[in-house]
Enzyme design. Sequence first.
Site, PDB file in Angstrom:
ATOM      1  N   CYS A  97       6.834 -12.152 -22.775  1.00  0.00           N
ATOM      2  CA  CYS A  97       6.844 -13.468 -23.427  1.00  0.00           C
ATOM      3  C   CYS A  97       8.000 -13.558 -24.417  1.00  0.00           C
ATOM      4  O   CYS A  97       8.733 -14.552 -24.447  1.00  0.00           O
ATOM      5  CB  CYS A  97       5.512 -13.701 -24.132  1.00  0.00           C
ATOM      6  N   CYS A 114      -3.079 -13.407 -25.238  1.00  0.00           N
ATOM      7  CA  CYS A 114      -3.459 -14.798 -25.502  1.00  0.00           C
ATOM      8  C   CYS A 114      -4.140 -15.472 -24.322  1.00  0.00           C
ATOM      9  O   CYS A 114      -5.065 -16.264 -24.502  1.00  0.00           O
ATOM     10  CB  CYS A 114      -2.245 -15.603 -25.959  1.00  0.00           C
TER      11      CYS A 114
END
Length: 381
Positions: A112, A208
């Site tokens: 990410c 997440c």
Amino acid sequence: MNSLGFAKAPTDTRVVVAMSGGVDSSVTAALLREEGYDVVGITLQLYDHGMAVGRKGACCAGQDIYDARQVADRIGIPHYVLDYENRFSQSVMDDFADSYLRGETPIPCVRCNQRVKFRDLLDTARDLGAEALATGHYVRRAMGADGAELHRAIDPARDQSYFLFATTREQLDFLRFPLGGMHKPEVRALAERFGLVVADKPDSQDICFVPTGSYAEVVQKLRPGAIEPGDIVHVDGRVMGRHEGIIHYTIGQRKGLGIGGQKGDGGDPLYVVRLDPALHQVVVGPRAALGRDRVLVREVNWLGAGDAPDAGGTRVQVKLRSAQPAAAATVFPAAEAGAVEVVLDEPQFGVAPGQACVFYQGDRVLGGGWIARAEDGLAAA
């Protein structure tokens, strides 16, 4: 020079802050705003919680966006939400699922940072006329003889440098990490002083888009039908049981193997030694079978002197998992482009393909890459 290293007043320096909705990035924005910087907050909409885990319900991502907006309103800065769901899905979530199916143990947080936050968001910050992108990561940026360097955070319990090894020199020139010299209690106290609604918000413990902690559930959702059962096999060839998919296992795992408490010769516990996606096998053995002293590392990002490790070998300490202590090693260029070979002084246990191998000299991060293969040099000889 102002506190961010620019020869101008803070009021004349625009800084974009990546605001996740947590306490760290919120305090980062508040600190810079208090110093007088022209701060712009940006929050990325990365995923839909319900889509990720295949169920309806409240969207954690939505709550984080709401919290970030409240903080921005409180400190008086503009705040924008950018929809990066497609980019995140393609660059991070798909890679996560495919990596597990290859028998690897991925780290999506690194991907990410590498493919979304420090690439696309950094470009957006430049488009907004910013001179820096600030984040709430616990890591330090220091100026050295050859430019910006990446260093561990002051607080070893919070240090996130392992997850930022892929940060390039060009990105380091633009990035700032105001919390790298702080301890977490200080940050919480600042959040209280600023009156931020997130002052008591718990830190996120999970990936997440895997809020339930069930990686297999997410992989099944992203790759329906791709998880196949197979045999649990001892290193000596004995079939010891069955499994429901190699994604349920990782190198070094000892508990929950699904072999009914069976032990190795001499009654020693068994560990996952290897995953074989082609044969759908989980290979188990004694702890001694886990030892590895040579590691091939690909997609290397080198932040040390020159463009690559010294041909004669560069002495480093390496972290092979985020929670493991660093181990002494020598890094050599490999024949394969973009790869290095890490020769460890002492065998390490639980070295898993898909994890990161990060190189340090003291507190400085010299770079890192992705573990592709690990071997026992003595056994291979």
